[in-house]
Design an enzyme around this catalytic site. Structure first.
Site, short mmCIF file in Angstrom:
data_model
loop_
_atom_site.label_atom_id
_atom_site.label_comp_id
_atom_site.label_asym_id
_atom_site.label_seq_id
_atom_site.Cartn_x
_atom_site.Cartn_y
_atom_site.Cartn_z
N CYS A 127 21.22 -2.35 -3.88
CA CYS A 127 20.57 -3.39 -3.29
C CYS A 127 20.25 -4.70 -3.96
O CYS A 127 19.86 -6.02 -3.41
CB CYS A 127 19.07 -3.06 -2.50
SG CYS A 127 19.09 -1.65 -1.38
N HIS A 269 14.92 -9.22 -1.07
CA HIS A 269 15.70 -8.06 -0.33
C HIS A 269 14.87 -7.56 0.77
O HIS A 269 13.53 -7.28 0.45
CB HIS A 269 16.10 -6.98 -1.54
CG HIS A 269 16.67 -5.85 -0.99
ND1 HIS A 269 17.58 -5.59 0.15
CD2 HIS A 269 15.94 -4.31 -1.16
CE1 HIS A 269 17.72 -4.31 0.47
NE2 HIS A 269 16.79 -3.51 -0.20
N ASN A 299 17.05 -2.55 6.71
CA ASN A 299 17.37 -2.83 5.05
C ASN A 299 18.69 -2.71 5.04
O ASN A 299 19.40 -1.60 5.20
CB ASN A 299 16.77 -1.58 4.40
CG ASN A 299 17.32 -1.87 2.85
OD1 ASN A 299 18.25 -2.43 2.57
ND2 ASN A 299 16.54 -1.14 2.02
N1 COA Z 1 8.41 8.91 11.23
C1 COA Z 1 7.26 9.70 11.27
N2 COA Z 1 6.81 10.37 10.18
C2 COA Z 1 7.35 10.36 9.20
C3 COA Z 1 8.47 9.44 8.85
C4 COA Z 1 8.99 8.90 10.04
N3 COA Z 1 10.16 8.50 10.07
N4 COA Z 1 8.99 9.48 7.62
C5 COA Z 1 7.90 10.53 7.10
N5 COA Z 1 7.03 10.78 7.91
C6 COA Z 1 5.84 11.48 7.60
C7 COA Z 1 6.00 12.49 6.40
O1 COA Z 1 6.59 13.55 6.75
C8 COA Z 1 4.36 12.40 5.92
O2 COA Z 1 4.04 13.45 6.77
P1 COA Z 1 2.82 14.61 6.17
O3 COA Z 1 1.86 13.64 5.42
O4 COA Z 1 2.53 15.22 7.33
O5 COA Z 1 3.77 15.22 5.02
C9 COA Z 1 3.89 11.27 6.23
O6 COA Z 1 4.93 10.60 7.21
C10 COA Z 1 3.61 10.08 4.88
O7 COA Z 1 5.10 10.16 4.34
P2 COA Z 1 5.23 9.30 3.37
O8 COA Z 1 6.70 9.62 2.73
O9 COA Z 1 4.17 9.61 2.25
O10 COA Z 1 5.19 7.87 3.98
P3 COA Z 1 5.14 6.57 3.28
O11 COA Z 1 3.73 5.59 3.89
O12 COA Z 1 5.33 6.44 1.96
O13 COA Z 1 6.56 5.71 4.02
C11 COA Z 1 8.54 5.04 3.59
C12 COA Z 1 7.92 6.33 3.72
C13 COA Z 1 10.12 5.66 3.32
C14 COA Z 1 8.67 4.17 5.04
C15 COA Z 1 8.09 4.34 2.26
O14 COA Z 1 8.00 5.36 1.22
C16 COA Z 1 9.10 3.18 1.89
O15 COA Z 1 9.17 2.21 2.54
N6 COA Z 1 9.41 3.28 0.60
C17 COA Z 1 10.27 2.37 0.14
C18 COA Z 1 11.58 2.68 0.71
C19 COA Z 1 12.54 1.32 0.26
O16 COA Z 1 12.32 0.20 0.57
N7 COA Z 1 13.73 1.81 -0.16
C20 COA Z 1 14.95 1.06 -0.42
C21 COA Z 1 14.77 0.25 -1.53
S1 COA Z 1 16.19 -0.64 -1.90
#
Ligand code: COA
Length: 405
Positions: A127, A269, A299
């Site tokens: 990215c 980004h 994204n």
């Molecule tokens: N829908 C519903 N629930 C979801 C989910 C979805 N799409 N994805 C994850 N969950 C759940 C998980 O299973 C977890 O449940 P649990 O507590 O029962 O185990 C809960 O939501 C929290 O998960 P978590 O991974 O801690 O969520 P988060 O707040 O970190 O959000 C992302 C997840 C991926 C949105 C976040 O981590 C993120 O945006 N990270 C950066 C990713 C990014 O930008 N990547 C590209 C960079 S170039």
């Protein structure tokens, strides 16, 4: 890569600045909403919007690919730049979803455009790729070795999504954006850039595919990830992203001799609205200094910055002489920031009939490709027949000689 050409005069002899003079974007028509996704994986519109700010993303159709989207964005950028494909010296495609490992997607686009004097290559920095690629192009221009470059960020992330993994498939979308850079002696353009990498986070975000480590095509990568599908450690990537935005934007501004208060707009980004809010807090600026369209496209990896740039220009958020900042971050881990003093210098000779000449170049490129492919096929067939004849002649001579004995 062609250095200074003898048959086409350089635009400006003393050019030392690299300006962005053209821009264009292309996104597929097909929209995938959060509600559509909720029918595929266990998720909801509320959850996705609250955790990421994304409402919908674009998904490439059957006949669309990284190269076709990139081509359309490139044609629009050339139109804005009033440049002919033949005037391009360099084409870089930043992508994590190229058509092939090689040949490069950039070479394909070079051929489709009829940019017969340009060098072309793909750049892999996930990215951050677009900022890396603009830096490569700008440095080549500033060194005086080239006069103009086309930089494309293009992705079809939908093709590498694991549609069973709700942690990743809700985030990504498809699209392309492009810019044309050109040499000028008018001060401005790309003022500074900071490119960084931390390979210790190699395993946090990636798309395992067949590489030199594989002696056979495995079902899964050595650390158990599905082949050809994206995997990500969302939490770690989130923390990394907020940290490096603050760090590298500050470093790029320092290098340009500017302060945060001199910045009109940051085009980051587009990964997640929460990452941008968190970075704004840490940079002590209002969140609206960040251009954001993540709600409509998700994204789009290396394409997200040029797409956001095009929309910022359309919305009148960038004016002549504004200082703007690009910041990218992603797999590698990699990150990059760049300060650009906006302004499209007037070039002396705006030539007539440019649009028609560009269209003719695309038309000619199609026929040139067909003619070259046909001539290669004919040469190959002829060369296959000739040695056969030679071998037959030698065989007959041997038989004749043995009959004589
Ligand atoms: N829908 C519903 N629930 C979801 C989910 C979805 N799409 N994805 C994850 N969950 C759940 C998980 O299973 C977890 O449940 P649990 O507590 O029962 O185990 C809960 O939501 C929290 O998960 P978590 O991974 O801690 O969520 P988060 O707040 O970190 O959000 C992302 C997840 C991926 C949105 C976040 O981590 C993120 O945006 N990270 C950066 C990713 C990014 O930008 N990547 C590209 C960079 S170039």
């Amino acid at each position: 890569m062609v250095t200074r050409k003898n048959d086409i005069p350089p635009f400006q002899e003393n050019a030392i600045y690299a300006h962005i003079v053209g821009w264009g974007m292309s996104v597929p028509e097909q929209v995938l909403t959060n509600h559509d996704l909720a029918a595929i994986v266990e998720t909801s519109d509320e959850w996705i919007q609250a955790r990421t700010g994304i409402k919908e993303r674009r998904i490439a159709g059957e006949n669309e690919s990284t190269a076709t989207l990139g081509l359309k964005a490139a044609q629009k950028a050339l139109e804005v730049a009033e440049l002919l494909p033949i005037e391009l010296d360099l084409i870089i495609v930043a992508t994590s979803t190229p058509e092939n490992i090689f040949p490069s997607t950039a070479s394909l686009i070079q051929d489709w455009l009829g940019a017969v004097r340009a060098g072309a290559f793909d750049l892999s920095a996930a990215c951050s790729g677009f900022v890396y690629a603009v830096n490569m192009a700008a440095q080549s221009i500033r060194s005086g070795s080239i006069q103009s470059a086309l930089v494309i960020g293009s992705e079809t992330m939908s093709r590498v999504m694991d549609w069973q993994d709700r942690g990743t498939c809700i985030l990504f979308g498809d699209g392309a954006g492009a810019v044309v850079l050109r040499a000028s002696d008018v001060e401005g353009g790309v003022l500074s850039s900071v490119l960084r990498s931390d390979g210790s986070g190699w395993d946090l975000l990636g798309i395992p595919t067949v590489g030199s480590m594989d002696v056979h095509i495995p079902e899964a990568s050595p650390n158990g990830h599905k082949m050809h599908k994206m995997h990500m450690n969302g939490g770690e990537v989130f923390k990394f992203a907020t940290r490096v935005i603050t760090e590298s934007v500050t470093q790029a501004l320092d290098l340009a001799g500017l302060e945060m208060s001199d910045v009109a707009l940051i085009v980051p980004h587009q990964a997640n609205a929460r990452i941008l809010h968190s970075a704004a807090r840490s940079l002590k600026v209002e969140a609206d200094i960040f251009m954001s369209n993540v709600d409509r496209y998700g994204n789009t990896s290396a394409a997200s910055i040029p797409i956001a740039l095009c929309e910022a220009i359309q919305q009148g958020r960038i004016q002549q002489d504004d200082n703007i900042v690009f910041v990218g971050f992603g797999g590698g881990l990699t990150w990059a920031s760049m300060v650009v003093k906006w302004g499209t210098p007037e070039y002396a000779a705006r030539r007539a009939l440019y649009q028609q000449r560009r269209e003719f170049s695309y038309f000619l490129a199609r026929w040139r490709r067909r003619a070259l492919q046909w001539s290669r096929r004919i040469t190959e067939t002829v060369s296959r027949i000739r040695p056969e004849r030679g071998r037959m002649r030698r065989l007959r001579r041997k038989i004749d000689q043995s009959n004589l004995r």
